[in-house]
Design an enzyme around this catalytic site. Sequence first.
Site, mmCIF file in Angstrom:
data_model
loop_
_atom_site.group_PDB
_atom_site.id
_atom_site.type_symbol
_atom_site.label_atom_id
_atom_site.label_comp_id
_atom_site.label_asym_id
_atom_site.label_seq_id
_atom_site.Cartn_x
_atom_site.Cartn_y
_atom_site.Cartn_z
ATOM 1 N N TYR A 54 39.250 46.088 50.119
ATOM 2 C CA TYR A 54 39.693 45.285 48.982
ATOM 3 C C TYR A 54 39.971 43.848 49.413
ATOM 4 C CZ TYR A 54 40.478 49.717 46.440
ATOM 5 O OH TYR A 54 40.353 50.942 45.838
ATOM 6 N N SER A 151 37.439 59.995 47.951
ATOM 7 C CA SER A 151 37.318 59.254 46.697
ATOM 8 C C SER A 151 35.891 59.354 46.190
ATOM 9 C CB SER A 151 37.688 57.779 46.906
ATOM 10 O OG SER A 151 37.514 57.039 45.718
ATOM 11 N N LYS A 216 41.799 44.938 23.912
ATOM 12 C CA LYS A 216 41.699 43.472 23.905
ATOM 13 C C LYS A 216 40.253 42.979 23.897
ATOM 14 C CE LYS A 216 42.209 42.970 28.958
ATOM 15 N NZ LYS A 216 43.094 42.444 30.018
#
Length: 335
Positions: A54, A151, A216
């Site tokens: 990340y 994952s 949104k």
Amino acid sequence: MEFRHLGRSGLMVSEISYGNWITHGSQVEEDAARECVQAALDEGITTFDTADVYAGTKAEEVLGRALKGVRRDSVEIFTKVYWPTGPGPNNRGLSRKHITESIHGSLRRLQTDYVDLYQAHRFDHETPLEETLKTFDDLVRQGKVLYIGVSEWTAAQIEQAIKIADEMGFDRLVSNQPQYSMLWRVIEAEVVPLCEKVGVGQIVWSPIAQGVLTGKYLPGQPPPAASRATDPSGSGFIERFLSREDLLAKVQDLKPVAADLGLTMAQLAVAWVLQNPNVSSAIVGASRPEQVRDNVKASGVRLDDDVMRRIDEILDGVVERDPAHTARVSPPKRP
């Protein structure tokens, strides 16, 4: 905040965890990241998820600094290994060399002696699974890692790993970290039934579908500035949702459901994934502390069967359920 067991292990995790995939070291400044971590701690979140890749390793550094001074036994720190962290051919994958070097780098950046959960970020088709599992098991025995997870692995890959671990006397996997939301349910057909059988819990990411389930993103209108849709590190994941006007329109139809329950759209989305008993924790991210404070209100919310059916009826035709998507997430060759 309520807590759940991580799979069939004895480890308790906050049912809402804080993740810093796109935000820390990338989308927000460090001061804002620290404020979000502090808000998470103040709201009872004890579980923090990151990965070496990340923000090019910067996210781990930011999280390590943000948690400095916090009692280590009061939090659970999760990180991951697989994606490239350097230019060389051994700076990626799940080989003994890369896993060993990566855990040392992660521990240094996170400023800790151990991580509570170390996860294989993807399945490595180029490394024998026995080699990967043996290396993970060695790290457990060295005290650098407490639990092992994966994952985005398929049911078959998880089952194979459990079989090898049992045969060779290694520590078993306790978790899987898949994408899961009202709109993305690809784990339900194969991964969840297998994981319920073998005691693996889900730590789900993107329960709000990268913000789509906040409502949104409006049909026929450009995405708001500084949203996940405009951030290069996350935009690829959200495009599959934003490209569908019918999906965005149906998400708007969820607003009365949330309003009837006294929930925000984000709270409804997080509460929905937590209705699945195989889900140990739902990861939320934030660029502002108020987003953390909003999301945590989903903890402990129970949606009755009528509400769950109403959601299914509204989203009929736009939900992705094909389990084959999981198999395509892990590249056949290391990136």
